[in-house]
Write a protein that holds these residues in place. Sequence first.
Motif, short mmCIF file in Angstrom:
data_model
loop_
_atom_site.label_atom_id
_atom_site.label_comp_id
_atom_site.label_asym_id
_atom_site.label_seq_id
_atom_site.Cartn_x
_atom_site.Cartn_y
_atom_site.Cartn_z
N GLY A 65 67.47 88.00 -47.49
CA GLY A 65 68.25 86.97 -48.18
C GLY A 65 67.37 86.16 -49.10
N GLU A 66 68.00 85.38 -49.91
CA GLU A 66 67.30 84.55 -50.89
C GLU A 66 67.19 83.13 -50.36
OE1 GLU A 66 66.74 85.40 -54.39
OE2 GLU A 66 67.15 87.49 -53.99
N PRO A 67 66.15 82.40 -50.75
CA PRO A 67 66.11 80.99 -50.38
C PRO A 67 67.24 80.23 -51.06
CG PRO A 67 64.26 81.55 -51.78
CD PRO A 67 64.98 82.82 -51.47
N LYS A 68 67.74 79.19 -50.39
CA LYS A 68 68.91 78.49 -50.93
C LYS A 68 68.58 77.67 -52.17
CE LYS A 68 71.07 78.60 -46.56
NZ LYS A 68 71.91 78.18 -45.58
N ALA A 69 67.40 77.07 -52.21
CA ALA A 69 67.02 76.27 -53.37
C ALA A 69 65.56 76.57 -53.69
CB ALA A 69 67.20 74.79 -53.06
#
Length: 61
Positions: free
Chosen positions: A28-32
């Motif tokens: 997954g990608e970091p949220k910010a």
Amino acid sequence: MDNQRDEELYSRDRPAHPTLPEDRPRGGEPKAPVKHRSPWLVAVFVIGVIALIVIGVALFP
């Protein structure tokens, strides 16, 4: 012969669908995006710490 016994023994307690859903999915990608502090702020902080050490040594020789 031992392999057959092992299969029989371990197959008794297995559920019908032995795979479980993953409780903590990977990836997954970091949220910010990560915010970095200004390099000037870090430089001022380092100079301040060095100044405190120099002043401390000068006042208490």
